[in-house]
Structure formats: structure tokens, C-alpha cells
Design an enzyme around this catalytic site. Structure first.
Site, PDB file in Angstrom:
ATOM      1  N   TYR A  14       0.850  -1.195   0.000  1.00  0.00           N
ATOM      2  CA  TYR A  14       0.000   0.000   0.000  1.00  0.00           C
ATOM      3  C   TYR A  14       0.884   1.242   0.000  1.00  0.00           C
ATOM      4  O   TYR A  14       2.024   1.219   0.448  1.00  0.00           O
ATOM      5  CB  TYR A  14      -1.015   0.014   1.141  1.00  0.00           C
ATOM      6  CG  TYR A  14      -0.508  -0.066   2.563  1.00  0.00           C
ATOM      7  CD1 TYR A  14       0.160   0.998   3.170  1.00  0.00           C
ATOM      8  CD2 TYR A  14      -0.767  -1.191   3.343  1.00  0.00           C
ATOM      9  CE1 TYR A  14       0.579   0.935   4.483  1.00  0.00           C
ATOM     10  CE2 TYR A  14      -0.358  -1.271   4.666  1.00  0.00           C
ATOM     11  CZ  TYR A  14       0.314  -0.196   5.235  1.00  0.00           C
ATOM     12  OH  TYR A  14       0.728  -0.267   6.545  1.00  0.00           O
ATOM     13  N   CYS A  15       0.356   2.305  -0.588  1.00  0.00           N
ATOM     14  CA  CYS A  15       1.084   3.567  -0.777  1.00  0.00           C
ATOM     15  C   CYS A  15       2.486   3.317  -1.340  1.00  0.00           C
ATOM     16  O   CYS A  15       3.493   3.717  -0.747  1.00  0.00           O
ATOM     17  CB  CYS A  15       1.179   4.343   0.535  1.00  0.00           C
ATOM     18  SG  CYS A  15       1.586   6.097   0.312  1.00  0.00           S
TER      19      CYS A  15
END
Length: 277
Positions: A145-146
């Protein structure tokens, strides 16, 4: 590269305990405040540590998801408070096992380009964890994620992500370090958030296809019982070796008005974003 970690003075502001129970928005306001103070020479270079209870910080692109309200409802049901930051980046998880470090430097004398800002933080983390320094790599971990070009990983598993904020001749390089707990569980939460918020729709912006197995905490990766508390102590000890004078403490009375200004601005922007749903 100039050794930006070696400073005449470092200021150290620890909110790893006091920040719990407070909104992460307060941390964004604190970093904006420090950017102005350090950038204008009203404060020495500063490192701030911060920890918040279960929250998910969403970026502007996340807020444009077709079913964002359902996604935020899912986060709330799982016990996580969603907030929106008025900047780039994508969803990240904050909880008591995640230590955030903000390094605030001045650009008044010489400009710090984006890659250099990232490299300074990478060097700090390698010095903070000497037992892992040779194993830590910086490149995008696809499936995390990110994701970003300065994801920090060991053996292909991400444990940290770095971002930057620039304001009034100050630069805040921020890192979230998954110290304790399960990296896979955090990634599953964000995977489920995107699944509910997208429902398979095609969008102009490509959101990450999250594979939880590519994320882990440092405790898991090093097979050591690392804690946020001990890491903060070791960071303070490291800083003491990197300067002639280490200043400890929170904002001073004369700095609080500036903090109040940025705090109101951050909360107003977040409320404006949330009210658009």
C-alpha cells in the site's frame, strides 16, 4: 552527499506516547508548524516522533474512489478512523505499532532536492538499525500500500514508506515505520478498503493492487522483539551523537499561535474533503 544528519543542534520532540488518542491531523499541523519555524531559522533542525491509535490516512486520490463512503464505513467497522490529508500519496495505516518520524530541515541556505531528502531519511534509518543496514533496500515494492520509489524493504518485504512536505523554506521528510505487529494484517485492511471502494470499476487513476504478503514489520523481518518505545530511545541516543547540543521538548509558548493557525487549516481542509462525499 553532504551529511545533513550532522547538525550543530538537533531539536527532538517525542509524541510517541502523547499523540495516542489524538487525531493524526494534529501531526500534520505540527509538521507544517515546524517547517515554517525551521525554514525561517526560528528553530534548529528538528526530529519529531509520533504515534497514533488506529487510523487510516487517505490521500486526495483515495478520496476520489467511486465508492469512497463505503470504503470509509468499512474502516470504521474495523475500528480505524479515516482522515484525508490534503496532499499526494495513498492510504496508509497508523496504529500503536507504527512509529512515524518527521525530519524537518531548512532550505534557507541550500536547496535539498527531492531525492536527496529521501536519501537523508534512508541514511537515518540505516544508522538507527545498524543490525539491518546492509539488508535495507530502497525501491518501489509492487503490491504494497502507498507504493513509492523509496519504499524501504528487507528481502522484498516492505516495512516503511517515505513522503515529503515542503513549506516556507522548510522540508519535512516523513517516514512510517512498521515496528511491531503484522504487516500482512495492515495490508489486508487496505486491500479490503480498495476492494469495497472500487467494486471492480475502471478508473483513470490506477490504485494499487495490494498483495499483503509483500509487507511485514521490522520485528518480523529481523526476528527480534523490537518495540516502538525502545526505537524512540535509540533514536534519541543516535541524535545525541550527531550534534553538539540536543534540545528536548514540545512547542514553546510563543510557537503555539502558529501551531493553532496550521491546526485550524488542516482540520478545515479535512472537513471540506469529507463533506464532499
Amino acid at each position: 552527499m553532504k551529511d545533513y544528519l550532522q547538525q550543530p543542534k538537533w531539536r527532538f520532540w517525542d509524541q510517541s506516547v502523547s499523540g495516542k488518542g489524538h487525531s493524526p491531523l494534529e501531526s500534520f499541523a505540527a509538521d507544517d508548524t515546524l517547517c515554517q519555524l525551521v525554514g525561517k531559522g526560528q528553530s534548529p533542525s528538528t526530529i519529531r516522533t509520533w504515534v497514533h491509535d488506529q487510523s487510516v490516512v487517505l490521500g486526495i486520490q483515495d478520496h476520489r474512489l467511486p465508492y469512497i463512503q463505503e470504503g470509509m464505513d468499512l474502516l470504521k467497522k474495523r475500528g480505524f478512523a479515516p482522515i484525508v490529508r490534503n496532499s499526494g500519496g495513498l492510504a496508509v495505516v497508523l496504529d500503536p505499532g507504527v512509529l512515524n518520524i518527521s525530519m524537518v530541515l531548512s532550505e534557507q541556505e541550500d536547496k535539498i532536492d527531492i531525492n536527496t531528502g529521501y536519501e537523508i531519511m534512508v541514511e537515518l534509518i540505516k544508522r538507527l538499525f545498524p543490525q539491518a543496514a546492509d539488508k535495507i533496500e530502497a525501491y518501489e515494492i509492487v503490491g504494497s500500500y502507498c507504493p513509492g520509489s523509496y519504499d524501504l524493504s528487507i528481502g522484498g518485504k516492505k516495512f516503511a514508506g517515505i513522503s515529503q512536505r515542503r513549506l516556507r523554506d522548510g522540508i519535512a521528510v516523513q517516514i512510517y515505520l512498521c515496528i511491531e505487529g503484522s504487516g500482512v494484517e495492515r495490508a489486508r485492511l487496505i486491500r479490503d478498503f480498495y476492494e469495497v471502494s472500487l467494486k471492480g470499476n475502471e478508473t483513470k487513476f490506477k490504485y494499487p493492487d495490494i498483495h499483503p504478503e509483500v509487507m511485514a514489520s521490522l520485528s518480523e523481518l529481523l526476528d527480534e522483539p523490537l518495540t516502538v518505545e525502545q526505537t524512540v530511545i535509540e533514536l534519541q541516543q543516535l541524535l545525541a551523537t550527531l550534534c553538539n547540543e540536543l534540545l528536548m521538548g514540545t512547542l514553546q509558548t510563543e510557537e503555539m499561535d502558529l501551531y493553532s493557525f496550521y491546526l485550524k487549516r488542516v482540520f478545515d481542509r479535512n472537513q471540506s474533503m469529507l463533506s464532499k462525499n
